[in-house]
Design an enzyme around this catalytic site. Structure first.
Site, PDB file in Angstrom:
ATOM      1  CB  CYS A 199      -0.819  -0.012   1.325  1.00  0.00           C
ATOM      2  SG  CYS A 199      -0.367  -0.176   2.929  1.00  0.00           S
ATOM      3  CG  HIS A 240      -4.159   1.029   4.764  1.00  0.00           C
ATOM      4  ND1 HIS A 240      -3.428  -0.030   3.577  1.00  0.00           N
ATOM      5  CD2 HIS A 240      -5.229   1.395   4.014  1.00  0.00           C
ATOM      6  CE1 HIS A 240      -4.185   0.116   2.681  1.00  0.00           C
ATOM      7  NE2 HIS A 240      -5.183   0.771   2.753  1.00  0.00           N
TER       8      HIS A 240
END
Length: 978
Positions: free
Chosen positions: A374, A918
């Protein structure tokens, strides 16, 4: 030479194979050290290393301490072990110390013995008996290794924390001596390319899911990414028991049969096979051959009808399909490489070998997460939505690819990025799997290989630099000698520096993303001024904190001129020790020429000296005890005398104790570089003098508040009620060296850095203890009558919890302008970043001032949310209020010129903390004037009002040349400097 006696034959079958068990730990240590040195001398690809578990103790540590520690590092964990042992709690860990540490302790080279914190462990603190068999079961996936399968390692293990790597010969010796297992061999491979090559042990080999088309059964194969396709075929045929001639293996990424993997010497890394990816095994049926063709690498491809190309435009010699994809590449980039295999369109699942269609809207494709990627997807989405880069890479840029640049990647990174950008802008809303790009990234930047989480800004910095070098229009960089400027106007210096930079660096990245700032250094000694004008690709801005923290620090007089006094002050929560010293100096009315020495006290000893002014205050916990020693003059380079207190009272002796440490250590400076025992006694006598008891106990204690004497009480009474003894009249206030014939008023003992030994010290003792002398002061009944030790006790913690009530603190908010001003504020260089003054001919801690001189068309701000120190890591979740429209930076520019107004178009976000997290991205489609959220493969529209969050990490702005008449949307009301 050490002789081995007959006991060496008692285990392992009498030392079969001509070898026997060493009789002593020293012999084992010597053998292993020599084998390690031999392995270091012979580093090469293919060397075998073996994994040995080292995780159990950290599991125990985490269970005990993680409630109080946000981040647990290896060094802190080992220090905690040491402290537990010193506290007599080592039994907690008996049976839990991991195998390799246990062996290191056994042979006398353990980690705990080499701590920097000065705490030693005696042999009885930890069990140093001979370890049992090697046990790697705790780092093996449960259920793996059965039925002859190779054991699988637990994911996300860290070297040095969960396991250690030992060379083959060391492993063989350990197994010979101790047996155990299971065996976990790993090969050393080379990663990187050209001048970036490095050797690493492939701890996690490529794990592929093999699907047998005959029965759809699935099995797992572990194989090195450096293995060839031929080796893969051999492994698959062996596992499934099929004939090699009949086997056909297909790339089955995302359950799609994209390309046949032909038997060749290509490596799996070059084919960009990913961890946990599926491959398909089919058996050839000669009676009904499937239609196929081969690509330029010889790989068989399924034949699918294609639309004819509609555009003659080409990139790097390859025809372009109507959707912007390259059908093939004909440029051979580097010797020994597979020039075309890396750029097969079908790798991303929708390329030139699927039906081509016109798309009305581009730029809305997501990027598949390929295992903690990510961070990469976030940075890529910001770059591929940079208008100037989109325009550049959608055109023919083949002539600008620099394959000869030794600082670049022979054009391969630029080609991979350009190909990925084209796919993202031509695939509609179909998510793209960036396998080719990730493979190139691992090849040229091994630090980003594997499947661990990384920093999106670090990746961004590498990509911008790598793309620049791959697209550098300068093929032969000229040599330019740097000048020492002297008095010329800034404009002349800046223009010449930029011309020199452009003579060596000229690319679309320089054109779009590089600016210039002015750096001014001033020598603190001779006031020499050095001015340079340097290019920048992005600006890393600190996040100034407005949240304060109350800290209680006790100030001692290092020269013995007063009694200790606690002060409670407020400092910035994310400040440093310099801020603490300044606030404390104001509170205690520090005079000119005086200085403070900060220290942390633990277990009645100096745990660490906080001499680095840039040490972050987050390293000081609320339960710590911090003291400051006040001195006349500066303390840098002066010899320190530390006095530790030991209770030798009759009560302690009756308890059977040899004497325990108590109170707060005292520190003073020695002016003599070679002090004698008499000098040390004199200094100790002087610093202890404020503690002398007065003749009246009522006066002696009347001014005490919370264990400390009030400054207002300076008188003493002449009455002596027999409860205290008068001051030592034999010594009076004379210096000790002038009273050589008198009896010493107390006894001092020299001790070492670890306080493990004490030797009596006399006036004529010769002291050879370096720059930090430590002595123990014995408090017998006599000293207790002469001095009041209560002033050394009751040391308060940094944070007073009395009356504390939990309350929710509001989120801290700062403006982007505050961050920029903090970046441009003058500050001294750190001790580890000294500047060499050409006038003084010495390294100096100069002051540095940055000013913006020239801004690029695309301005990138990196918000420094992550802070690192020796003791811990931290993430700041501060909300940064940044303008979306009309970011006006004109007041910060030293040079007038084009527009200094910017508009936001992309954001890289980080959610979560350091232990996990994230990354996502927000990007604006300029043609639509609309914002979208890019969360890996998920793409969705988002309101402009919702893109401002505390997760914003990297901000992308583009210059606004002229304001459009039809411009809509919210105009930011934030003004510069607000």
């Amino acid at each position: 030479m050490t002789m081995i006696d007959s006991r060496c034959l008692m285990e392992n079958g009498g030392g079969g194979g001509g070898s026997c068990l060493p009789c002593t730990p020293e012999e084992e240590k010597q053998i292993v050290e020599e084998l390690n040195r031999e392995a270091e001398r012979d580093l090469k690809e293919g060397n075998l290393y073996f994994i040995v578990s080292s995780s159990e103790v950290f599991l125990a540590i985490e269970n005990l301490f993680c409630k109080d520690c946000e981040i647990l590092q290896k060094g802190i964990a080992v220090m905690l072990i040491a402290q537990l042992c010193l506290m007599g709690k080592a039994s907690v860990f008996k049976g839990q110390i991991w195998w390799f540490l246990k062996w290191e302790r056994y042979v006398g080279q353990g980690l705990v013995d080499n701590l920097d914190n000065g705490k030693s462990l005696e042999s009885q603190d930890l069990d140093v008996e001979r370890p049992g068999p090697i046990d790697n079961s705790d780092i093996i996936e449960s259920g793996s290794g059965n039925d002859g399968d190779e054991p699988e390692l637990v994911r996300m293990l860290l070297e040095g924390k969960d396991y250690v790597l030992v060379p083959k010969k060391v492993w063989e010796k350990l197994v010979q001596w101790y047996k155990g297992g299971p065996t976990l061999p790993r090969k050393m491979i080379s990663q990187g390319a050209f001048n970036k090559m490095q050797f690493n042990v492939e701890v996690y080999p490529l794990r592929l899911k093999l699907i047998d088309s005959r029965d759809d059964s699935e099995s797992t194969i572990q194989i090195s990414k450096k293995a060839s396709l031929q080796e893969l075929y051999e492994r698959v045929c062996s596992v499934r028991r099929v004939e090699r001639e009949k086997a056909s293996i297909w790339d089955y990424y995302n359950k799609q049969k994209s390309s046949q993997l032909s038997d060749s010497n290509q490596t799996l890394e070059e084919l960009h096979l990913q961890m946990d990816q599926e491959i398909l095994l089919e058996l050839k049926d000669d009676s009904s051959p499937s239609p196929s063709r081969k690509d330029s690498t010889g790989n068989e491809l399924a034949v699918v009808a294609l639309e004819p190309p509609r555009s003659p435009m080409s990139i790097a010699g390859g025809p372009v399909m109507s959707n912007g994809h390259l059908s093939s590449y004909s440029l051979n980039l580097r010797p020994g490489s597979a020039p075309n295999s890396s750029f097969k369109d079908m790798d991303d699942g929708f390329g030139a070998h699927t039906s081509v269609r016109r798309v009305e809207k581009g730029g809305l494709a997501g990027l598949q997460n390929m295992g903690n990627t990510c961070f990469m997807n976030s940075a890529l989405q910001c770059l591929v939505h940079t208008p100037q880069l989109v325009e550049y890479f959608l055109q023919d840029y083949s002539e600008e690819i620099n394959t000869q640049n030794p600082l670049g990647m022979h054009g391969e990174l630029a080609l991979a990025f350009g190909d990925l950008l084209r796919k993202l802008w031509s695939s509609g809303r179909t998510a793209v799997a960036p396998r080719v790009f990730k493979g190139k990234l691992a090849l040229f930047a091994p630090q980003f290989s594997g499947y661990n989480q990384h920093d999106s800004q670090e990746l961004l910095a590498f990509l911008l630099d790598g793309l620049h070098e791959d697209l550098n229009r300068v093929k032969q960089k000229p040599y330019i000698e740097m000048k020492d400027w002297g008095g010329e106007p800034d404009e002349e210096i800046a223009d010449e520096c930029w011309r020199n930079h452009k003579a060596r660096n000229d690319s679309v990245i320089v054109d779009v993303c590089q600016g210039q700032y002015k750096s001014t250094l001033v020598c603190p000694i001779c006031s020499k001024i050095s001015i340079t004008f340097d290019p920048f690709m992005y600006l890393s801005l600190p996040l100034p904190s407005t949240v304060t923290r109350s800290m209680t620090v006790t100030v001692f007089y290092g020269d013995g001129s007063g009694l200790p006094m606690p002060y409670t002050i407020s400092v910035l929560k994310h400040g440093n020790c310099r801020d603490l010293s300044q606030a404390l100096g104001t509170a205690c009315c520090l005079e000119g020429g005086e200085s403070l020495l900060l220290a942390e006290v633990f277990d009645h000893k100096i745990y660490r000296l906080l001499e680095n002014p840039f040490e972050p205050l987050v390293s000081i916990k609320d339960e710590d005890r911090i003291v400051a020693y006040r001195f006349s003059g500066k303390g840098a380079g002066r010899k320190k005398l530390e006095i530790i207190h030991q209770d030798k009272s009759a009560l302690e002796l009756l308890k059977g104790n040899v004497g325990k440490y108590f109170g707060t250590p005292l520190i003073t400076y020695m002016d003599d570089d070679s002090p004698t025992g008499a000098d040390i006694y004199s200094a100790a006598y002087k610093v202890l003098s404020p503690l002398k008891r007065a003749c009246s106990s009522t006066v002696a204690h009347s001014g005490k508040e919370n264990g400390f004497l009030s400054e207002a009480n300076g008188e003493t009474s002449s009455n002596c009620n027999g409860e205290c003894e008068p001051r030592d009249q034999s010594m009076g206030d004379t210096e000790l060296e002038d009273s050589s014939g008198l009896e010493l008023p107390f006894q001092l003992f020299l001790t070492d850095d670890r306080y493990s030994s004490c030797k009596p010290m006399f006036k004529d003792s010769v002291i050879n203890f370096g720059n930090h002398i430590k002595v123990v002061f014995e408090w017998t009944e006599k000293e207790q009558k002469l001095y009041d030790s209560s002033y050394l006790k009751d040391l308060p913690e940094v944070y007073n919890k009395t009356g504390y009530t939990a309350k929710k603190t509001r989120q801290e908010v700062v403006s982007l302008f505050s961050c920029l001003e903090a970046f441009l504020t003058e500050e001294p260089l750190g001790p580890d970043d000294m500047w060499y003054c050409p006038s003084c001919k010495e390294h100096r801690q100069a002051t540095k001032k940055l000013d913006l001189w020239m801004l690029p068309d695309v301005l990138v701000f990196h918000l420094k949310r992550f802070s690192y120190s020796r003791y811990l890591k931290n993430k700041l979740d501060t909300f940064v209020d940044f303008p979306i429209h009309n970011l006006d930076l004109s007041k910060y520019l030293k040079k007038d010129g084009q527009s200094h107004t910017y508009e936001l178009f992309a954001i890289s976000n980080h959610y979560g903390g350091l232990g996990g997290g994230h990354y996502t991205a927000f990007a604006k489609l300029i043609d639509e004037n609309r914002w979208y959220s890019f969360d890996d493969s998920r793409v969705s529209p988002v309101n402009e009002a919702d893109i401002k969050t505390s997760a914003a990490y990297v901000l992308f702005y583009k210059r606004v040349m002229t304001k459009s008449k039809g411009e809509s949307g919210e105009t930011s009301q934030i003004q510069a400097g607000s």
